[in-house]
Design a protein around this motif. Structure first.
Motif, PDB file in Angstrom:
ATOM      1  N   ASN A  32       0.815  -1.223   0.000  1.00 20.55           N
ATOM      2  CA  ASN A  32       0.000   0.000   0.000  1.00 20.55           C
ATOM      3  C   ASN A  32       0.844   1.266   0.000  1.00 20.55           C
ATOM      4  O   ASN A  32       0.376   2.346   0.383  1.00 20.55           O
ATOM      5  N   ALA A  33       2.103   1.161  -0.414  1.00 21.18           N
ATOM      6  CA  ALA A  33       2.994   2.324  -0.378  1.00 21.18           C
ATOM      7  C   ALA A  33       2.462   3.447  -1.285  1.00 21.18           C
ATOM      8  O   ALA A  33       2.059   3.207  -2.421  1.00 21.18           O
ATOM      9  N   SER A  34       2.482   4.661  -0.754  1.00 22.24           N
ATOM     10  CA  SER A  34       2.090   5.828  -1.535  1.00 22.24           C
ATOM     11  C   SER A  34       3.272   6.367  -2.329  1.00 22.24           C
ATOM     12  O   SER A  34       3.118   6.835  -3.459  1.00 22.24           O
ATOM     13  N   ALA A  35       4.455   6.320  -1.716  1.00 21.34           N
ATOM     14  CA  ALA A  35       5.654   6.859  -2.343  1.00 21.34           C
ATOM     15  C   ALA A  35       6.850   6.023  -1.918  1.00 21.34           C
ATOM     16  O   ALA A  35       6.895   5.507  -0.797  1.00 21.34           O
ATOM     17  N   ILE A  36       7.810   5.880  -2.830  1.00 20.04           N
ATOM     18  CA  ILE A  36       8.978   5.039  -2.577  1.00 20.04           C
ATOM     19  C   ILE A  36      10.215   5.763  -3.077  1.00 20.04           C
ATOM     20  O   ILE A  36      10.219   6.330  -4.185  1.00 20.04           O
ATOM     21  N   LEU A  37      11.261   5.752  -2.267  1.00 20.26           N
ATOM     22  CA  LEU A  37      12.570   6.243  -2.672  1.00 20.26           C
ATOM     23  C   LEU A  37      13.527   5.066  -2.782  1.00 20.26           C
ATOM     24  O   LEU A  37      13.619   4.247  -1.866  1.00 20.26           O
ATOM     25  N   GLN A 193      -3.052   7.492  -6.886  1.00 21.95           N
ATOM     26  CA  GLN A 193      -4.241   7.342  -6.047  1.00 21.95           C
ATOM     27  C   GLN A 193      -3.884   7.554  -4.584  1.00 21.95           C
ATOM     28  O   GLN A 193      -4.509   8.344  -3.871  1.00 21.95           O
ATOM     29  N   ARG A 194      -2.857   6.835  -4.138  1.00 21.05           N
ATOM     30  CA  ARG A 194      -2.505   6.900  -2.718  1.00 21.05           C
ATOM     31  C   ARG A 194      -1.754   8.180  -2.363  1.00 21.05           C
ATOM     32  O   ARG A 194      -1.842   8.666  -1.238  1.00 21.05           O
ATOM     33  N   ALA A 195      -1.014   8.747  -3.318  1.00 19.45           N
ATOM     34  CA  ALA A 195      -0.276   9.977  -3.036  1.00 19.45           C
ATOM     35  C   ALA A 195      -1.215  11.145  -2.784  1.00 19.45           C
ATOM     36  O   ALA A 195      -0.867  12.087  -2.070  1.00 19.45           O
ATOM     37  N   SER A 216      -1.447   6.068 -13.245  1.00 20.38           N
ATOM     38  CA  SER A 216      -1.324   5.072 -12.180  1.00 20.38           C
ATOM     39  C   SER A 216      -0.093   5.345 -11.317  1.00 20.38           C
ATOM     40  O   SER A 216      -0.196   5.574 -10.122  1.00 20.38           O
ATOM     41  N   TRP A 217       1.094   5.286 -11.962  1.00 21.06           N
ATOM     42  CA  TRP A 217       2.360   5.477 -11.263  1.00 21.06           C
ATOM     43  C   TRP A 217       3.230   6.441 -12.053  1.00 21.06           C
ATOM     44  O   TRP A 217       3.141   6.538 -13.264  1.00 21.06           O
ATOM     45  N   ASN A 218       4.098   7.099 -11.320  1.00 20.51           N
ATOM     46  CA  ASN A 218       5.176   7.881 -11.920  1.00 20.51           C
ATOM     47  C   ASN A 218       6.480   7.455 -11.254  1.00 20.51           C
ATOM     48  O   ASN A 218       6.499   7.173 -10.057  1.00 20.51           O
ATOM     49  N   SER A 219       7.537   7.415 -12.039  1.00 20.12           N
ATOM     50  CA  SER A 219       8.848   7.190 -11.441  1.00 20.12           C
ATOM     51  C   SER A 219       9.831   8.155 -12.053  1.00 20.12           C
ATOM     52  O   SER A 219       9.680   8.566 -13.211  1.00 20.12           O
ATOM     53  N   PHE A 220      10.831   8.546 -11.267  1.00 20.74           N
ATOM     54  CA  PHE A 220      11.800   9.509 -11.792  1.00 20.74           C
ATOM     55  C   PHE A 220      13.086   9.473 -10.985  1.00 20.74           C
ATOM     56  O   PHE A 220      13.106   9.149  -9.806  1.00 20.74           O
TER      57      PHE A 220
END
Length: 818
Positions: A32-37, A193-195, A216-220
């Motif tokens: 259920n992670a909203s954000a990940i580093l 969604q979760r962010a 859905s997701w973004n990564s950068f």
């Protein structure tokens, strides 16, 4: 460090997303992670973030105080190699973090006290350890394969033990992880969604909804230096959901020309481009496709939403605006004109939202106008007029070097491009909610003007870029943008001028209309009050501190009254004074010793009377009357350490008096005066004659005449060292000349601001305001639109100069010279 992760996710990129890489560490990331580093050197990343002043200021003014405090414990965790930090919502609005990395001997930097206080919590076949890191609870364990799991939440560690590497990640996240750069300093993943829940204390509901719908997701990857924050990555969206990015599928982004029309004073803009409107329309949600089946907007290649002064405008760029406007005729009602541009009412306010949803959701768009290849729509006609004004004045972001420098770091063509003015966003109600505006107002953004986010759609994904960069040394110079336009209840009668608000030390605007109402207008264009007077104000309004307490009043005369009113528009007792005989010259204010013991000379024909602040005649003033009418307002001039009261009369006599009214310098000669005032110039009393000569009288009464070759109808202005003249169409400033177009000009007016001389002049026939420097060089982007004498000042003490002038018959304009 409490600053790194939450700041980048939360603030720098309001509406963004992220990407990742693959090994078995990701099997322990909470589902259920909203954000990940993801980073290979956590402490190095924190150090880079710490050295960026914008990030530090953002983190110091964050609303996520509880999560920020928890994240401080990361300072004492020192992974050896790759690690993942995730943020999850555990219960409503309760956010916890986890760190997943490889265990090693010195992963935790614990002092002896901390080591002694570690508690062991048995759970299933493992042990969970609880310690205090930076004053916050930190739970951790080590699993098979040397996996270190740490968290601010005991529940998240228990879940990791129970699932033992069997966390199930969704397919979009795994795709992004596989293509992410594993050797980057920092790589982020964001679930839209979760962010939205994570940042719900920053943005209003309509922005949160847009974030959820974007994809859905973004990564950068994140590159943080002292001068910039740069993000580059990929965004994905689910085909099964109506994500905004899906509307660009099978279209190509095109180069935008919106910078040619978007005002430099905009709060923000969101621009979308597409090579094929038909395909763009076909990608729309089902409920909108049927309405879009006609060819009304087939020529459109881009659409921009511009936030401006708490309102919006929507701008279409087309390959054939005339054809589009012809097709729009069935939706067009009444027509008005603003500065030679037609503005039309729309009979179907929901038209643009029907054809451009989800980019446009507003259903109350009432006005439209056409400017070259652009068709502009807005619910507010004043904002539409603002767009026209700034376009005509070239006050558009294309001319801002800071903007062009920022855009040089992004791709030339975008599917979606969002650009925000950081200073403007501090007060914008469209982007930040009320609570966060109070927080963001404290963030130090002076060195950074814009932030930009960019999406470039491909078939199954979109490239993502973002940047926040310090302004380069080549800042925007002398760009002129309209700050506001305020309409009065009747045509403007007297030229607007700036006055000081003694409470805020900022400037406000006063102007009078043809119904003799006096208005005070705030720095945002809002009318604070209006007051009906008994006639037209003569000359300028003066400000006095009648009670010597720092509170300023407005002083002026009409034909039959002498007014002093306070900043709330109330008469100051015992004023106004009424006169049966007409007052024939504007009010002068004398403060001989700078002690605010004011004297007010009132001129009635050939009679001059001196009044004090009690509205009584000053008995010590002995001058009675002249033999012919006084032809200009009396002036108080100080040369050296002596005061002089100076005025001229119709028969050519010049009076230079002591403050008591006694003759101080005897001038025997009579002159054929021009209509110009008397000035102190080069330690003399100076004016001109009708034949164009400069007349100077020194303190001994000696008269000097210098031929200037000026026409009979010339006008001048002067300070102690600067002489400005306008003769026919030739403007002369300190001997430097500028040729003007033939027209009907106001008298030149000298302004001295921040150690620079400016000279303003208005062609009331062509409605053009000119502003020159001391070398008679026209400032860039002048002339601008205006129809009266202009006034110049810094209204908000930010070292940027503003100009106020009459606009259309009933409007007061304020421009900013950046």
């Amino acid at each position: 460090m409490k600053k790194g992760l939450i700041v980048l996710i939360l603030i720098v990129l309001s509406c963004t997303e992220e990407k990742n890489t693959r090994n078995n560490l990701i099997d322990y990331i909470p589902t259920n992670a909203s954000a990940i580093l993801m980073t290979d050197d956590l402490q190095l990343f924190f150090n880079d973030a710490k050295n960026n002043k914008l990030l530090n200021s953002l983190s110091e003014n964050s609303l996520q105080g509880d999560l920020d405090k928890k994240l401080t414990s990361l300072k004492q965790i020192h992974p050896n190699g790759q690690s993942f930090i995730s943020i999850s919502e555990i219960g409503t609005k309760n956010f916890e973090y986890s760190i997943i990395t490889r265990d090693h001997q010195n992963i935790l930097k614990l002092d002896s006290v901390q080591k002694d206080s570690v508690k062991t919590i048995p759970y299933q076949d493992a042990d969970i350890y609880l310690s205090k890191l930076k004053g916050t609870d930190f739970y951790y364990t080590t699993l098979d394969k040397n996996i270190f799991i740490g968290s601010s939440s005991q529940l998240l560690v228990e879940n990791a033990i129970r699932n033992d590497g069997n966390e199930i990640s969704d397919s979009e996240f795994l795709k992004l992880y596989e293509v992410s750069q594993k050797n980057s300093d920092a790589h982020f993943f964001l679930n839209h969604q979760r962010a939205s829940s994570l940042i719900s204390n920053v943005f209003p509901n309509h922005i949160l909804k847009d974030i959820k719908q974007l994809g859905s997701w973004n990564s950068f990857d994140a590159v943080v230096t002292q001068n910039e924050i740069r993000l580059n990555g990929i965004a994905v969206s689910s085909d099964s959901l109506q994500h905004t990015l899906n509307i660009f599928k099978n279209t190509k982004p095109v180069s935008s020309s919106m910078a040619k029309i978007i005002p430099v004073e905009s709060d923000y803009f969101l621009n979308a481009t597409f090579s094929d409107y038909g395909q763009f329309s076909a990608n729309a949600p089902l409920t909108y496709r049927e309405r879009r089946s006609d060819s009304l907007f087939n020529s459109v290649t881009e659409i921009a939403t511009v936030g401006l002064n708490e309102s919006k405008v929507f701008i279409l760029n087309t390959v054939d605006s005339n054809h589009l406007f012809q097709n729009l005729q069935k939706y067009i009602g009444e027509k008005t004109t603003f500065r030679a541009q037609n503005i039309y009412t729309l009979t179907e306010p929901a038209l643009i939202s029907q054809y451009f949803y989800p980019l446009v959701k507003d259903k109350n768009i009432s006005y439209a106008a056409e400017i070259e290849s652009y068709v502009i729509f807005s619910p507010d006609i004043k904002v539409l007029e603002n767009i026209i004004s700034n376009y005509q004045n070239n006050a558009v972001i294309e001319n801002d070097p800071t903007f062009t420098d920022l855009m040089s770091n992004l791709a030339d063509a975008s599917s979606l491009l969002w650009v925000g003015n950081l200073d403007k966003l501090k007060t914008s109600g469209f982007i930040f909610n009320e609570d966060y505006r109070k927080v963001f107002s404290k963030v130090k953004t002076k060195a950074y003007k814009y932030a930009a986010l960019q999406f470039i759609a491909e078939t199954d994904y979109a490239h993502f870029n973002a940047i926040v960069k310090k302004k380069s040394a080549k800042a925007a110079v002398n760009m002129v943008s309209q700050v506001f336009s305020t309409k009065l209840n009747a045509p403007v009668l007297t030229p607007p001028q700036f006055v000081t608000n003694h409470r805020t030390k900022k400037k406000e605007v006063v102007a009078q209309d043809e119904q003799n109402n006096l208005y005070l207008i705030a720095t945002d264009g809002k009318v604070l009050w209006k007051k009906e007077l008994d006639g037209k104000i003569q000359g300028s309004i003066e400000q006095v501190d009648l009670y010597r307490n720092g509170r300023l009043q407005l002083a002026f005369v009409t034909t039959h009254s002498f007014y002093i009113i306070d900043r709330n528009g109330n008469d100051v007792n015992p004023f106004p004074i009424r006169f049966d005989n007409a007052i024939t010259q504007p009010l002068a204010v004398f403060d001989y010793d700078g002690n605010k013991k004011y004297r007010f000379p009132i001129v009635q024909g050939n009679i001059i009377s001196m009044y004090n602040k009690e509205a009584k005649k000053v008995n010590g003033f002995v001058f009675n009357k002249t033999s012919s009418p006084i032809t200009a307002l009396p002036k108080h001039l100080r040369i050296g350490n002596k005061d002089y009261l100076v005025f001229k009369e119709e028969n050519g006599s010049l009076h230079i008096l002591h403050r008591t009214g006694k003759n101080r310098i005897n001038v025997k000669e009579k002159f054929d005066f021009s209509s110009n005032d008397i000035f102190e110039y080069n330690n003399t009393f100076a004016t001109t004659g009708k034949s164009g000569e400069l007349i100077q009288i020194d303190q001994n009464g000696k008269v000097t005449k210098t031929k200037l070759d000026l026409s009979e109808n010339h006008v001048i202005d002067a300070t102690s060292k600067t002489l400005v003249s306008l003769s026919e169409n030739e403007l002369t400033i300190k001997g430097n000349k500028a040729a003007l177009d033939y027209g009907l000009y106001t008298a030149p007016k000298i302004f001295y601001l921040y150690d620079k001389i400016y000279v303003g002049i208005t062609d009331t026939q062509a409605n053009k305001v000119y502003l020159f420097d001391s070398n008679a060089r026209l400032l860039p982007n002048f002339p601008i639109y205006g129809t009266s004498v202009a006034d110049l000042n810094d209204i908000d003490n930010d070292k940027k100069i503003e100009l106020t002038v009459k606009g259309e018959d009933d409007s007061v304009l304020v421009y900013r010279i950046n």
